[in-house]
Design a protein around this motif. Structure first.
Motif, PDB file in Angstrom:
ATOM      1  N   VAL A 619       0.880  -1.169   0.000  1.00 14.19           N
ATOM      2  CA  VAL A 619       0.000   0.000   0.000  1.00 14.19           C
ATOM      3  C   VAL A 619       0.914   1.214   0.000  1.00 14.19           C
ATOM      4  O   VAL A 619       1.463   1.599   1.032  1.00 14.19           O
ATOM      5  CB  VAL A 619      -0.941   0.013   1.223  1.00 14.19           C
ATOM      6  N   ASN A 642      -2.286   3.475  10.490  1.00 13.26           N
ATOM      7  CA  ASN A 642      -3.283   3.387   9.424  1.00 13.26           C
ATOM      8  C   ASN A 642      -4.330   4.479   9.633  1.00 13.26           C
ATOM      9  O   ASN A 642      -5.097   4.436  10.591  1.00 13.26           O
ATOM     10  CB  ASN A 642      -3.942   2.000   9.438  1.00 13.26           C
ATOM     11  N   GLU A 645      -9.478   2.747   6.597  1.00 13.49           N
ATOM     12  CA  GLU A 645     -10.290   1.624   7.039  1.00 13.49           C
ATOM     13  C   GLU A 645      -9.416   0.395   7.259  1.00 13.49           C
ATOM     14  O   GLU A 645      -8.235   0.374   6.912  1.00 13.49           O
ATOM     15  CB  GLU A 645     -11.370   1.325   5.987  1.00 13.49           C
ATOM     16  N   ALA A 646     -10.027  -0.634   7.843  1.00  9.24           N
ATOM     17  CA  ALA A 646      -9.304  -1.896   8.037  1.00  9.24           C
ATOM     18  C   ALA A 646      -8.805  -2.415   6.694  1.00  9.24           C
ATOM     19  O   ALA A 646      -9.511  -2.364   5.688  1.00  9.24           O
ATOM     20  CB  ALA A 646     -10.216  -2.918   8.697  1.00  9.24           C
ATOM     21  N   THR A 647      -7.582  -2.891   6.672  1.00  9.48           N
ATOM     22  CA  THR A 647      -7.008  -3.396   5.436  1.00  9.48           C
ATOM     23  C   THR A 647      -5.880  -4.362   5.774  1.00  9.48           C
ATOM     24  O   THR A 647      -5.450  -4.468   6.923  1.00  9.48           O
ATOM     25  CB  THR A 647      -6.488  -2.238   4.550  1.00  9.48           C
ATOM     26  N   THR A 648      -5.412  -5.051   4.770  1.00  8.61           N
ATOM     27  CA  THR A 648      -4.277  -5.960   4.916  1.00  8.61           C
ATOM     28  C   THR A 648      -3.139  -5.459   4.045  1.00  8.61           C
ATOM     29  O   THR A 648      -3.346  -5.108   2.880  1.00  8.61           O
ATOM     30  CB  THR A 648      -4.659  -7.393   4.514  1.00  8.61           C
ATOM     31  N   VAL A 649      -1.957  -5.403   4.623  1.00  8.76           N
ATOM     32  CA  VAL A 649      -0.795  -4.925   3.882  1.00  8.76           C
ATOM     33  C   VAL A 649       0.305  -5.972   3.957  1.00  8.76           C
ATOM     34  O   VAL A 649       0.361  -6.774   4.894  1.00  8.76           O
ATOM     35  CB  VAL A 649      -0.276  -3.581   4.427  1.00  8.76           C
ATOM     36  N   SER A 686      -2.602  -7.469   9.195  1.00  6.13           N
ATOM     37  CA  SER A 686      -3.964  -6.930   9.160  1.00  6.13           C
ATOM     38  C   SER A 686      -4.001  -5.662   9.995  1.00  6.13           C
ATOM     39  O   SER A 686      -3.720  -5.688  11.197  1.00  6.13           O
ATOM     40  CB  SER A 686      -4.962  -7.948   9.718  1.00  6.13           C
ATOM     41  N   PRO A 689      -8.782  -0.468  11.673  1.00  7.02           N
ATOM     42  CA  PRO A 689      -9.184   0.849  11.173  1.00  7.02           C
ATOM     43  C   PRO A 689      -8.681   1.949  12.100  1.00  7.02           C
ATOM     44  O   PRO A 689      -8.923   1.931  13.299  1.00  7.02           O
ATOM     45  CB  PRO A 689     -10.715   0.772  11.171  1.00  7.02           C
TER      46      PRO A 689
END
Length: 703
Positions: A619, A642, A645-649, A686, A689
């Motif tokens: 990201v 972060n 929003e919730a995301t996976t990097v 993970s 948010p």
């Protein structure tokens, strides 16, 4: 890593609140309080010091198990200063004596007060600081002296200052030391002067540039001398405790004070070199509101501090105070992102401004960690969690240092002074241009250092350097940058390289030694005829925003990366074993206000070619995900925040970056697997948010 809070700015909070407040501060897990030791408050009559409240605060802090940071406020002058020293008033650029009055948000003394070039004023400041330091040097609660709050040289002056007889004498002494003889000064200024007094100080922009530029540099050097005087006065009575200071607008952020010359508050690099540590104020729900702006201020101040401890000396505690106006609240998760981003950038201490809401004037009703913006309860709960993490993993966190950056942005103070001489304080294009390049690196999340041209020591760690608004480059810096480039580095320069001498004299294109050494030959500046400049570099295409003007280059022997209707305006050429990329416009200036996909694309490509980052995140938008990594002994730490929003990097790098196959999030206890294949390692995480994460690899040994 230290977490503390500002507590007392006399005379508030009231004594009746101290006991309970200090217990709550301790129960939140904070380790120290900061107090203002204000000259006007502590010396109400000449030679009579009254320390009753400071004594009691030290005593109560000790009982609560808290250390004390003393911020010395010698810039709030006693009410008797002009009576005791009749010739102490500052004089502005129009010859008007400045009238001192009380401040809106700390009305216990006078500003702007007395001129520090007045020997008696300086003597009285030193006497106060030495007496204060001697009283508390032996206290077991004393942690550190912060000798100058935000390096505030001028407060609420009606004009540019100072032009009193004492400052003019200091100015002529400075010229004498700089040039040695009047003939040498005359030759440098292209004048015919008969004595030092014939050399006038610059009285503001729009007049002759040379004395404006020189007077600005004199004022900057004077600030460094004033800082040394403060630090030395404290050390005379207390040689054992560290002495630090902190600024408000780290270079290259332009000053916001009305009638404030560029670098009036001094060069952060020079100031930090005279202290045991240096810091910065950060109020990112008030100004510097985006992650790139917040990151810029952190990295600039951290870079100037060098190997000394770097402090976030004021971090916004609650909603900013604005009197009768409600300001944006400070949410707990937002404040936590500030905390962990600061630690990840190398901060060793964070001090909140402040514990309770302020009570005076324009700052009233704001800034309190425990304040009245509706979010105090959650902030304090989050802080209790944070302090538990700091204690549980102190050994690892305290030893953390960010990895050495391979990219640097060079800030040239002479350019800012020349810009001011031409355009005044409101222009600020030299600073804004530099800030635009830095914000672009922030958006790309490319680790970098900010370098100041007068403090270019060892450039060997860097593989790519950016020199924005390069119209003025001091000769020593030009030589260091040219030698570094010739030895294999990649240097990005902008339009009109070396077009002016450091004293503001224009050079014809064939008279520019630095540009000639780089092989950058101008064929003329032209008004902008289009809003963008198309480019192609290493197979990547895009458009750069145009600001200022377009400059055509002689492209003989160079690779043309972009051309306007007039000719080559973006070129790349070999210089010795290195590379120069010349940009015939001011892309950073255009990119400071608005995000530019083209500038990001160009810079990303040049970084990949010249200084690829050791660790990468999939990201790549620093407006959302920010990270820094480094080591603490045998552990690698990865700090991630972060804003989305919730995301996976996923993070990828060489296998030797990570030790082991498992990382633990020190904030949540969750684990992430490190996978390795063909010399490359990756870690998938993970992100919560609006969350913060600190990955430790290998995981710490359980206690």
């Amino acid at each position: 890593m230290l977490l503390a809070t500002q507590y007392y700015r006399p005379p508030f909070p009231d004594r009746a609140r101290w006991g309970e407040d200090l217990r709550q501060i301790r129960d939140t897990g904070l380790e120290a309080i900061q107090i203002w030791a204000t000259w006007a408050w502590l010396e109400p009559e000449p030679g009579r010091f009254v320390y009753d409240d400071v004594d009691e605060l030290f005593e109560q802090a000790g009982r609560a198990g808290l250390k004390v940071i003393v911020n010395t406020i010698a810039e709030l002058f006693p009410y008797w200063i002009h009576r005791e020293v009749p010739d102490s008033r500052l004089v502005d650029h129009l010859g008007r004596p400045e009238q001192s009055a009380t401040m809106s948000y700390s009305p216990v003394g006078l500003v702007p007060g007395g001129c520090p070039d007045n020997p008696r004023v300086r003597e009285l400041i030193g006497r106060f600081l030495t007496d204060l330091a001697g009283r508390y040097a032996g206290s077991g609660e004393l942690l550190v002296w912060d000798c100058w709050n935000e390096v505030r040289v001028k407060e609420e002056s009606a004009g540019y200052t100072c032009y009193c007889d004492h400052t003019l004498a200091a100015w002529h002494d400075w010229l004498r030391r700089r040039y040695g003889t009047v003939d040498a000064l005359s030759a440098a200024w292209h004048r015919r002067l008969s004595c030092w007094e014939d050399a006038p100080p610059g009285r503001g922009p729009g007049r002759s540039w040379v004395e404006t530029i020189e007077f600005c540099e004199f004022l900057s050097d004077r600030t460094a001398g004033l800082l040394s005087h403060r630090a030395d006065s404290i050390r005379a009575a207390d040689p054992d405790h560290p002495v630090i200071a902190h600024g408000l607008m780290p270079l290259p952020v332009r000053p916001t004070g009305r009638h404030e010359q560029p670098l009036l508050r001094g060069s952060d690099w020079e100031l930090a070199s005279r202290l045991d540590g240096f810091g910065v104020s950060q109020f990112p729900a008030w100004f510097a509101r985006t992650p790139p702006e917040f990151g810029l201020r952190l990295e600039a101040a951290r870079s100037a501090t060098g190997d000394r401890p770097f402090w976030v000396s004021e971090l916004q505690g609650g909603a900013a105070g604005a009197g009768l106006t409600a300001m944006d609240p400070v949410h707990a998760d937002l404040q936590q992102r500030w905390i962990w981003a600061s630690y990840g950038r190398g901060a060793k201490a964070i001090n909140f401004w402040c514990w309770r809401d302020e009570v005076f004037g324009r700052e009233s009703g704001g800034f309190g960690v425990a304040g009245d913006d509706g979010h105090a309860e959650r902030r304090l709960a989050a802080l209790r969690d944070t302090t538990r993490v700091l204690r549980a993993h102190a050994g690892i966190l305290d030893g953390y240092r960010p990895d050495q950056a391979a990219v640097g942005v060079v800030y040239e103070p002479s350019a800012a002074r020349t810009d001011f001489a031409m355009n005044g304080a409101d222009a600020g294009q030299a600073m804004d241009d530099t800030a635009g390049w830095i914000k672009t690196l922030e958006r790309l999340q490319v680790p970098y250092d900010v370098l100041e041209s007068a403090h270019l020591a060892d450039l060997s760690p860097y593989r790519l350097l950016i020199l924005p608004w390069a119209l003025v480059v001091r000769p020593e810096a030009a030589d260091a940058l040219a030698r570094w480039t010739e030895a294999g580095g990649t240097l990005i320069v902008e339009s009109s390289v070396d077009a002016y001498s450091p004293l503001g004299f224009y050079r014809y294109p064939d008279e520019r030694p630095f540009a000639a050494r780089l092989g950058v030959r101008s064929r003329g500046r032209r008004p902008v005829d289009a809003g963008t400049l198309a480019f192609t570099v290493d197979g990547v295409t895009g458009s750069l925003p145009v600001a200022g003007w377009l400059e055509e280059f002689d492209a003989t022997g160079a690779e043309v990366l972009g051309a306007s209707s007039h000719g080559p305006a973006l070129i790349r050429r070999a210089v010795g074993s290195g590379t120069v990329v010349a940009v015939g416009l001011h892309a950073g200036l255009a990119g400071d206000g608005e995000r530019s996909a083209g500038l990001e694309g160009l810079l990303r490509t040049l970084v990949e070619a010249g200084a690829p980052t050791a660790l990468r995140c999939d990201v790549g938008d620093g407006e959302v995900v920010q990270w820094r990594t480094g080591r603490s002994g045998d552990h690698r730490l990865l700090f991630v925040t972060n804003d989305g929003e919730a995301t996976t990097v996923s993070f990828t790098g060489s296998a030797d970056l990570f030790d082991g196959d498992l990382a633990e999030d020190l904030l949540t206890g969750a684990t992430a697997k490190v996978t390795s294949q063909e010399g490359r390692a990756s870690l998938t995480l993970s992100l919560a948010p609006g969350g913060s994460h600190v990955l430790c690899c290998p995981p710490p040994v359980p206690h």
